[in-house]
Motif scaffolding. Sequence first.
Motif, mmCIF file in Angstrom:
data_model
loop_
_atom_site.group_PDB
_atom_site.id
_atom_site.type_symbol
_atom_site.label_atom_id
_atom_site.label_comp_id
_atom_site.label_asym_id
_atom_site.label_seq_id
_atom_site.Cartn_x
_atom_site.Cartn_y
_atom_site.Cartn_z
ATOM 1 N N THR A 1 8.604 -1.619 -17.102
ATOM 2 C CA THR A 1 8.007 -1.325 -15.800
ATOM 3 C C THR A 1 6.968 -2.378 -15.474
ATOM 4 O O THR A 1 6.550 -3.161 -16.334
ATOM 5 C CB THR A 1 7.321 0.057 -15.804
ATOM 6 N N TRP A 2 6.568 -2.411 -14.228
ATOM 7 C CA TRP A 2 5.408 -3.167 -13.792
ATOM 8 C C TRP A 2 4.293 -2.150 -13.619
ATOM 9 O O TRP A 2 4.273 -1.397 -12.641
ATOM 10 C CB TRP A 2 5.701 -3.867 -12.475
ATOM 11 N N GLY A 3 3.410 -2.089 -14.579
ATOM 12 C CA GLY A 3 2.474 -0.977 -14.615
ATOM 13 C C GLY A 3 3.299 0.262 -14.884
ATOM 14 O O GLY A 3 4.016 0.342 -15.866
ATOM 15 N N SER A 4 3.272 1.214 -13.999
ATOM 16 C CA SER A 4 4.078 2.420 -14.150
ATOM 17 C C SER A 4 5.252 2.427 -13.169
ATOM 18 O O SER A 4 5.961 3.422 -13.038
ATOM 19 C CB SER A 4 3.212 3.660 -13.915
ATOM 20 N N ARG A 5 5.452 1.297 -12.514
ATOM 21 C CA ARG A 5 6.459 1.269 -11.461
ATOM 22 C C ARG A 5 7.664 0.401 -11.844
ATOM 23 O O ARG A 5 7.536 -0.529 -12.634
ATOM 24 C CB ARG A 5 5.837 0.714 -10.172
ATOM 25 N N THR A 6 8.789 0.707 -11.252
ATOM 26 C CA THR A 6 9.994 -0.106 -11.453
ATOM 27 C C THR A 6 10.272 -0.997 -10.255
ATOM 28 O O THR A 6 11.296 -1.674 -10.214
ATOM 29 C CB THR A 6 11.218 0.776 -11.719
ATOM 30 N N THR A 7 9.365 -0.987 -9.285
ATOM 31 C CA THR A 7 9.513 -1.849 -8.113
ATOM 32 C C THR A 7 8.239 -2.667 -7.923
ATOM 33 O O THR A 7 7.153 -2.263 -8.350
ATOM 34 C CB THR A 7 9.779 -1.047 -6.836
ATOM 35 N N ILE A 8 8.394 -3.813 -7.289
ATOM 36 C CA ILE A 8 7.240 -4.671 -7.057
ATOM 37 C C ILE A 8 7.470 -5.446 -5.767
ATOM 38 O O ILE A 8 8.622 -5.737 -5.416
ATOM 39 C CB ILE A 8 6.997 -5.599 -8.260
ATOM 40 N N TYR A 9 6.375 -5.757 -5.063
ATOM 41 C CA TYR A 9 6.479 -6.356 -3.737
ATOM 42 C C TYR A 9 5.497 -7.512 -3.573
ATOM 43 O O TYR A 9 4.426 -7.526 -4.193
ATOM 44 C CB TYR A 9 6.162 -5.307 -2.664
ATOM 45 N N ALA A 10 5.891 -8.428 -2.724
ATOM 46 C CA ALA A 10 4.942 -9.446 -2.284
ATOM 47 C C ALA A 10 3.891 -8.776 -1.404
ATOM 48 O O ALA A 10 4.192 -7.802 -0.701
ATOM 49 C CB ALA A 10 5.671 -10.535 -1.497
ATOM 50 N N ASP A 11 2.690 -9.309 -1.428
ATOM 51 C CA ASP A 11 1.615 -8.709 -0.638
ATOM 52 C C ASP A 11 1.947 -8.687 0.852
ATOM 53 O O ASP A 11 1.549 -7.768 1.566
ATOM 54 C CB ASP A 11 0.314 -9.491 -0.857
ATOM 55 N N SER A 12 2.684 -9.671 1.307
ATOM 56 C CA SER A 12 2.986 -9.779 2.734
ATOM 57 C C SER A 12 3.895 -8.669 3.248
ATOM 58 O O SER A 12 3.966 -8.438 4.460
ATOM 59 C CB SER A 12 3.625 -11.138 3.031
ATOM 60 N N VAL A 13 4.599 -7.984 2.364
ATOM 61 C CA VAL A 13 5.526 -6.940 2.801
ATOM 62 C C VAL A 13 5.156 -5.561 2.268
ATOM 63 O O VAL A 13 5.789 -4.568 2.629
ATOM 64 C CB VAL A 13 6.980 -7.271 2.403
ATOM 65 N N LYS A 14 4.144 -5.506 1.423
ATOM 66 C CA LYS A 14 3.756 -4.246 0.795
ATOM 67 C C LYS A 14 3.403 -3.221 1.872
ATOM 68 O O LYS A 14 2.666 -3.525 2.808
ATOM 69 C CB LYS A 14 2.580 -4.479 -0.136
ATOM 70 N N GLY A 15 3.948 -2.022 1.738
ATOM 71 C CA GLY A 15 3.704 -0.972 2.708
ATOM 72 C C GLY A 15 4.671 -0.967 3.873
ATOM 73 O O GLY A 15 4.722 -0.001 4.632
ATOM 74 N N ARG A 16 5.427 -2.037 4.033
ATOM 75 C CA ARG A 16 6.401 -2.120 5.137
ATOM 76 C C ARG A 16 7.844 -2.146 4.628
ATOM 77 O O ARG A 16 8.744 -1.615 5.287
ATOM 78 C CB ARG A 16 6.158 -3.377 5.975
ATOM 79 N N PHE A 17 8.058 -2.774 3.480
ATOM 80 C CA PHE A 17 9.401 -2.896 2.912
ATOM 81 C C PHE A 17 9.519 -1.985 1.698
ATOM 82 O O PHE A 17 8.552 -1.774 0.954
ATOM 83 C CB PHE A 17 9.663 -4.333 2.462
ATOM 84 N N THR A 18 10.725 -1.474 1.488
ATOM 85 C CA THR A 18 11.007 -0.639 0.322
ATOM 86 C C THR A 18 12.305 -1.094 -0.313
ATOM 87 O O THR A 18 13.337 -1.156 0.367
ATOM 88 C CB THR A 18 11.108 0.839 0.706
ATOM 89 N N ILE A 19 12.251 -1.371 -1.598
ATOM 90 C CA ILE A 19 13.461 -1.721 -2.337
ATOM 91 C C ILE A 19 13.906 -0.499 -3.124
ATOM 92 O O ILE A 19 13.086 0.237 -3.685
ATOM 93 C CB ILE A 19 13.221 -2.932 -3.265
ATOM 94 N N SER A 20 15.218 -0.262 -3.133
ATOM 95 C CA SER A 20 15.750 0.890 -3.846
ATOM 96 C C SER A 20 17.135 0.545 -4.368
ATOM 97 O O SER A 20 17.694 -0.504 -4.049
ATOM 98 C CB SER A 20 15.817 2.109 -2.918
#
Length: 129
Positions: free
Chosen positions: A56-75
Amino acid sequence: VQLQASGGGLVQAGGSLRLSCTASGRTSSIHIMGWFRQAPGKEREFVAGIRLGSGTWGSRTTIYADSVKGRFTISKDNAKNTVYLQMNSLKPEDTAVYYCAADVGYSGRYYLSIEYEYWGQGTQVTVSS
């Protein structure tokens, strides 16, 4: 591993698009699936990543660039061997060719395009103001 990306198009600012990337072949060897984008005259940049293997990345299995965080979702949909990138609140600066990529020889540098061994064909996303 073969990757087939789809879902790009033309959308107005504030709109949404969903990109899809379907993998075939030795999909069990993929550690991370990533989305990158490249705008004209700019380098290819990391957008989002999702772990298909362990870790994981921390406790997450997803990670985002700062420019898209909160707007894009990968699944992902394991049954369909497909990864999605849901893009909301699109901005003109999101305009680029979007590529999906697979990392099978995981080095930890998920944000570097050179770490990904397999690439989809790219799909154009254009956001008008």
